[in-house]
Design a protein around this motif. Structure first.
Motif, PDB file in Angstrom:
ATOM      1  N   LEU A   1       0.852  -1.183   0.000  1.00 20.94           N
ATOM      2  CA  LEU A   1       0.000   0.000   0.000  1.00 20.94           C
ATOM      3  C   LEU A   1       0.889   1.234   0.000  1.00 20.94           C
ATOM      4  CD1 LEU A   1      -2.803   1.327   0.278  1.00 20.94           C
ATOM      5  CD2 LEU A   1      -2.573   1.052   2.760  1.00 20.94           C
ATOM      6  N   SER A   2       0.662   2.104  -0.975  1.00 18.65           N
ATOM      7  CA  SER A   2       1.451   3.330  -1.120  1.00 18.65           C
ATOM      8  C   SER A   2       0.528   4.531  -1.208  1.00 18.65           C
ATOM      9  CB  SER A   2       2.312   3.277  -2.386  1.00 18.65           C
ATOM     10  OG  SER A   2       3.130   2.144  -2.378  1.00 18.65           O
ATOM     11  N   HIS A   3       1.065   5.687  -0.828  1.00 14.00           N
ATOM     12  CA  HIS A   3       0.335   6.960  -0.918  1.00 14.00           C
ATOM     13  C   HIS A   3       0.819   7.685  -2.156  1.00 14.00           C
ATOM     14  CE1 HIS A   3      -0.622  11.103   0.970  1.00 14.00           C
ATOM     15  NE2 HIS A   3      -1.700  10.599   0.428  1.00 14.00           N
ATOM     16  N   GLY A   4      -0.118   8.164  -2.974  1.00 13.66           N
ATOM     17  CA  GLY A   4       0.251   8.934  -4.157  1.00 13.66           C
ATOM     18  C   GLY A   4      -0.138   8.217  -5.426  1.00 13.66           C
ATOM     19  N   PRO A   5       0.028   8.768  -6.570  1.00  8.16           N
ATOM     20  CA  PRO A   5       0.854   9.930  -6.871  1.00  8.16           C
ATOM     21  C   PRO A   5       0.245  11.282  -6.485  1.00  8.16           C
ATOM     22  CG  PRO A   5      -0.075   9.038  -8.888  1.00  8.16           C
ATOM     23  CD  PRO A   5      -0.479   8.130  -7.764  1.00  8.16           C
ATOM     24  N   SER A   6      -1.068  11.376  -6.268  1.00 12.38           N
ATOM     25  CA  SER A   6      -1.638  12.637  -5.781  1.00 12.38           C
ATOM     26  C   SER A   6      -1.950  12.477  -4.290  1.00 12.38           C
ATOM     27  CB  SER A   6      -2.895  13.013  -6.575  1.00 12.38           C
ATOM     28  OG  SER A   6      -3.930  12.093  -6.326  1.00 12.38           O
ATOM     29  N   ALA A   7      -2.166  13.584  -3.610  1.00 13.42           N
ATOM     30  CA  ALA A   7      -2.360  13.569  -2.161  1.00 13.42           C
ATOM     31  C   ALA A   7      -3.593  12.789  -1.721  1.00 13.42           C
ATOM     32  CB  ALA A   7      -2.442  15.007  -1.638  1.00 13.42           C
TER      33      ALA A   7
ATOM     34  N   PHE B   1      -9.383  -1.041 -16.025  1.00  8.93           N
ATOM     35  CA  PHE B   1      -8.402  -0.521 -16.985  1.00  8.93           C
ATOM     36  C   PHE B   1      -7.296  -1.531 -17.209  1.00  8.93           C
ATOM     37  CE2 PHE B   1     -10.284   3.066 -14.813  1.00  8.93           C
ATOM     38  CZ  PHE B   1     -10.591   3.936 -15.843  1.00  8.93           C
ATOM     39  N   ASP B   2      -6.654  -1.449 -18.378  1.00  9.61           N
ATOM     40  CA  ASP B   2      -5.442  -2.224 -18.613  1.00  9.61           C
ATOM     41  C   ASP B   2      -4.237  -1.317 -18.874  1.00  9.61           C
ATOM     42  OD1 ASP B   2      -5.924  -1.379 -21.191  1.00  9.61           O
ATOM     43  OD2 ASP B   2      -6.094  -3.385 -22.052  1.00  9.61           O
ATOM     44  N   GLN B   3      -4.444  -0.011 -18.747  1.00  6.48           N
ATOM     45  CA  GLN B   3      -3.365   0.960 -18.895  1.00  6.48           C
ATOM     46  C   GLN B   3      -3.337   1.860 -17.653  1.00  6.48           C
ATOM     47  OE1 GLN B   3      -1.180   1.028 -21.553  1.00  6.48           O
ATOM     48  NE2 GLN B   3      -2.240  -0.854 -22.175  1.00  6.48           N
ATOM     49  N   GLU B   4      -2.197   1.912 -16.994  1.00 12.30           N
ATOM     50  CA  GLU B   4      -2.098   2.672 -15.742  1.00 12.30           C
ATOM     51  C   GLU B   4      -2.365   4.162 -15.945  1.00 12.30           C
ATOM     52  OE1 GLU B   4       0.940   3.368 -12.002  1.00 12.30           O
ATOM     53  OE2 GLU B   4       1.207   1.625 -13.298  1.00 12.30           O
ATOM     54  N   ALA B   5      -1.857   4.748 -17.011  1.00  8.88           N
ATOM     55  CA  ALA B   5      -2.063   6.183 -17.245  1.00  8.88           C
ATOM     56  C   ALA B   5      -3.554   6.499 -17.383  1.00  8.88           C
ATOM     57  CB  ALA B   5      -1.304   6.636 -18.491  1.00  8.88           C
ATOM     58  N   GLU B   6      -4.289   5.646 -18.075  1.00 12.23           N
ATOM     59  CA  GLU B   6      -5.738   5.853 -18.208  1.00 12.23           C
ATOM     60  C   GLU B   6      -6.441   5.730 -16.861  1.00 12.23           C
ATOM     61  OE1 GLU B   6      -7.286   3.167 -21.141  1.00 12.23           O
ATOM     62  OE2 GLU B   6      -5.894   3.881 -22.669  1.00 12.23           O
ATOM     63  N   ALA B   7      -6.005   4.774 -16.042  1.00 11.53           N
ATOM     64  CA  ALA B   7      -6.608   4.586 -14.721  1.00 11.53           C
ATOM     65  C   ALA B   7      -6.379   5.808 -13.833  1.00 11.53           C
ATOM     66  CB  ALA B   7      -6.039   3.328 -14.064  1.00 11.53           C
ATOM     67  N   VAL B   8      -5.153   6.301 -13.817  1.00 13.08           N
ATOM     68  CA  VAL B   8      -4.837   7.480 -13.003  1.00 13.08           C
ATOM     69  C   VAL B   8      -5.589   8.703 -13.525  1.00 13.08           C
ATOM     70  CG1 VAL B   8      -2.984   9.071 -12.330  1.00 13.08           C
ATOM     71  CG2 VAL B   8      -2.609   6.585 -12.220  1.00 13.08           C
ATOM     72  N   ASN B   9      -5.666   8.851 -14.840  1.00 12.04           N
ATOM     73  CA  ASN B   9      -6.402   9.965 -15.424  1.00 12.04           C
ATOM     74  C   ASN B   9      -7.870   9.922 -15.008  1.00 12.04           C
ATOM     75  OD1 ASN B   9      -6.659  12.277 -17.147  1.00 12.04           O
ATOM     76  ND2 ASN B   9      -7.688  10.940 -18.611  1.00 12.04           N
ATOM     77  N   TRP B  10      -8.485   8.726 -15.067  1.00 13.08           N
ATOM     78  CA  TRP B  10      -9.888   8.587 -14.663  1.00 13.08           C
ATOM     79  C   TRP B  10     -10.067   8.941 -13.191  1.00 13.08           C
ATOM     80  CZ3 TRP B  10     -12.326   5.261 -11.155  1.00 13.08           C
ATOM     81  CH2 TRP B  10     -13.717   5.261 -11.199  1.00 13.08           C
ATOM     82  N   LEU B  11      -9.150   8.480 -12.345  1.00 16.66           N
ATOM     83  CA  LEU B  11      -9.255   8.770 -10.915  1.00 16.66           C
ATOM     84  C   LEU B  11      -9.195  10.262 -10.623  1.00 16.66           C
ATOM     85  CD1 LEU B  11      -7.055   6.030  -9.210  1.00 16.66           C
ATOM     86  CD2 LEU B  11      -9.513   6.372  -8.906  1.00 16.66           C
ATOM     87  N   THR B  12      -8.348  10.954 -11.346  1.00 20.60           N
ATOM     88  CA  THR B  12      -8.105  12.360 -11.034  1.00 20.60           C
ATOM     89  C   THR B  12      -8.958  13.332 -11.818  1.00 20.60           C
ATOM     90  OG1 THR B  12      -6.259  12.388 -12.595  1.00 20.60           O
ATOM     91  CG2 THR B  12      -5.728  11.922 -10.290  1.00 20.60           C
ATOM     92  N   GLN B  13      -9.782  12.832 -12.734  1.00 21.38           N
ATOM     93  CA  GLN B  13     -10.649  13.737 -13.485  1.00 21.38           C
ATOM     94  C   GLN B  13     -11.707  14.344 -12.581  1.00 21.38           C
ATOM     95  OE1 GLN B  13     -12.395  11.391 -16.575  1.00 21.38           O
ATOM     96  NE2 GLN B  13     -13.986  10.570 -15.283  1.00 21.38           N
ATOM     97  N   GLU B  14     -12.177  15.479 -12.947  1.00 25.02           N
ATOM     98  CA  GLU B  14     -13.225  16.179 -12.209  1.00 25.02           C
ATOM     99  C   GLU B  14     -14.500  15.356 -12.255  1.00 25.02           C
ATOM    100  OE1 GLU B  14     -14.059  19.405  -9.835  1.00 25.02           O
ATOM    101  OE2 GLU B  14     -12.162  19.090 -10.868  1.00 25.02           O
ATOM    102  N   ILE B  15     -15.132  15.166 -11.096  1.00 23.24           N
ATOM    103  CA  ILE B  15     -16.399  14.435 -11.038  1.00 23.24           C
ATOM    104  C   ILE B  15     -17.518  15.378 -11.404  1.00 23.24           C
ATOM    105  CG2 ILE B  15     -17.983  13.165  -9.556  1.00 23.24           C
ATOM    106  CD1 ILE B  15     -15.538  12.387  -7.871  1.00 23.24           C
ATOM    107  N   VAL B  16     -18.345  14.944 -12.363  1.00 21.47           N
ATOM    108  CA  VAL B  16     -19.433  15.788 -12.843  1.00 21.47           C
ATOM    109  C   VAL B  16     -20.726  15.380 -12.178  1.00 21.47           C
ATOM    110  CG1 VAL B  16     -20.690  16.579 -14.863  1.00 21.47           C
ATOM    111  CG2 VAL B  16     -18.261  16.044 -15.031  1.00 21.47           C
TER     112      VAL B  16
END
Length: 141
Positions: free
Chosen positions: A11-17, A126-141
């Motif tokens: 378990l790690s903290h990040g990449p965002s707070a 997801f099967d791509q980490e960048a897409e997963a992180v992007n989805w997590l950090t996108q603004e929730i509408v």
């Protein structure tokens, strides 16, 4: 930054707070799954981190049905109350694991239930980490 390391969980903290990275190192028993996710939730509350990147690419995963039942029917639906924002889980899988989810009718039905917008949590596969992180950090509408 690592928070917890056991033989079956990192378990790690990040990449965002407000994000935790959960990596299952091997298949786990129901007791290990429960203990691991309780530790994840405690860390998420401590760090105010409702965004979870769950790495399921370890060989031998996904887990047996009874473990999925506990996680998806009991743990996740009750976890939303610990956070001011929606609990969001991006599940990172290998391309083969992700294809298998959509190939098997039972797994497909489970995935559709888990990703349903009516759930008290948000989950995506997801099967791509960048897409997963992007989805997590996108603004929730």
């Amino acid at each position: 930054m690592p928070i917890l390391s056991t033989e079956y969980l990192l378990l790690s903290h990040g990449p965002s707070a407000d994000m935790l990275r959960i990596m299952w190192r091997r298949p786990v028993s129901l007791a290990e799954l429960q203990q691991g996710y309780e530790q994840v939730r405690a860390a998420a509350v401590r760090f105010r981190a409702p965004l979870w990147l769950v790495d399921l690419r370890s060989p031998g995963l996904p887990r047996p049905v009874e473990q999925g039942h506990w996680l998806h029917e009991l743990f996740l639906p009750e976890s939303y109350r610990f956070f001011a924002e929606p609990l969001r889980l991006a599940c990172l899988m290998s391309p083969e694991q992700l294809a298998a989810v959509w190939y098997d009718p039972v797994s497909t039905a489970n995935a559709r239930t888990l990703t349903d917008p009516e759930q008290p949590f948000q989950l995506a596969l997801f099967d791509q980490e960048a897409e997963a992180v992007n989805w997590l950090t996108q603004e929730i509408v």
